[in-house]
Design an enzyme around this catalytic site. Structure first.
Site, PDB file in Angstrom:
ATOM      1  CB  CYS A  10      -1.460  -0.892   6.565  1.00  0.00           C
ATOM      2  SG  CYS A  10      -1.097  -0.535   8.303  1.00  0.00           S
ATOM      3  CG  ASN A  13       0.981   3.556  11.213  1.00  0.00           C
ATOM      4  OD1 ASN A  13       1.331   4.578  11.799  1.00  0.00           O
ATOM      5  ND2 ASN A  13       1.869   2.704  10.750  1.00  0.00           N
ATOM      6  CB  CYS A  15      -1.583  -4.967  11.967  1.00  0.00           C
ATOM      7  SG  CYS A  15      -2.857  -5.033  13.245  1.00  0.00           S
ATOM      8  NE  ARG A  16      -2.492  -4.631   6.757  1.00  0.00           N
ATOM      9  CZ  ARG A  16      -3.433  -4.253   5.921  1.00  0.00           C
ATOM     10  NH1 ARG A  16      -3.511  -4.816   4.739  1.00  0.00           N
ATOM     11  NH2 ARG A  16      -4.285  -3.307   6.259  1.00  0.00           N
ATOM     12  CB  SER A  17       2.337   0.245   7.620  1.00  0.00           C
ATOM     13  OG  SER A  17       1.499   0.851   8.565  1.00  0.00           O
ATOM     14  CG  ASP A 126      -6.338  -5.985   8.156  1.00  0.00           C
ATOM     15  OD1 ASP A 126      -5.674  -6.220   9.183  1.00  0.00           O
ATOM     16  OD2 ASP A 126      -7.232  -5.123   8.089  1.00  0.00           O
TER      17      ASP A 126
END
Ligand code: 4NP
Length: 156
Positions: A10, A13, A15-17, A126
């Site tokens: 993301c 690196n 939050c999402r990934s 995001d």
């Protein structure tokens, strides 16, 4: 022996990934495949290098029994194109950035996470600037699609 390596990517690196990596590892462990399938995550930016995942990601993952505190943010690097078989961007901007960096002899395959997992041309949005409910939504989206991703990896 590790036979397949998956990298989740993301922007930051944090939050999402990291959530994607944590959920993926948790599920791979649960089916006894952690010695065959490896995972990591990275950001297209190095803005948060060395940082823990966002506290909101850590909190939502913990509610589901997934520990993200062993992870630290790192930027994507060119070697990742050879060290990973599958490089999955969380949104189309991540994929465009990766495609722009990709050498012609790269061995890793770059794709949009939701498209590769479920055949849906959709982003994992995001959640950084939103509220806590965004993190819960991201968790559920990743968790649902991860089943399809793991099925695809283990039946190919
Ligand atoms: P991520 O979220 O890409 O899911 O880790 C973000 C984290 C940090 C920033 C943006 C998005 N930031 O602007 O610092």
């Amino acid at each position: 022996m590790i036979q397949k390596r998956v990298l989740f990517v993301c922007l930051g690196n944090i939050c999402r990934s990291p959530l994607a990596e944590g959920i993926f590892r948790h599920k791979i462990d649960a089916v006894g495949l952690s010695d065959q399938i490896g995972a990591d995550s990275a950001g297209t930016s190095g803005w948060h290098e060395g940082d823990l995942p966002d506290p909101r990601s850590i909190a939502v993952a913990r509610q589901y029994g997934v520990d993200l505190t062993v992870q630290r943010s790192r930027p994507f690097r060119q070697a990742d194109f050879y060290d990973f078989d599958l490089i999955l961007g969380m949104d189309s901007k991540n994929v465009t950035t990766l495609a722009g960096l990709k050498p012609s002899d790269a061995t890793g395959h770059v794709a949009l996470f939701m498209d590769y997992a479920e055949g849906r041309d959709e982003p994992v949005p995001d959640p950084y600037y939103g509220g806590d409910d965004g993190f819960e939504k991201v968790y559920r989206q990743l968790d649902g699609a991860m089943e399809a991703l793991i099925a695809r990896l283990t039946t190919a």
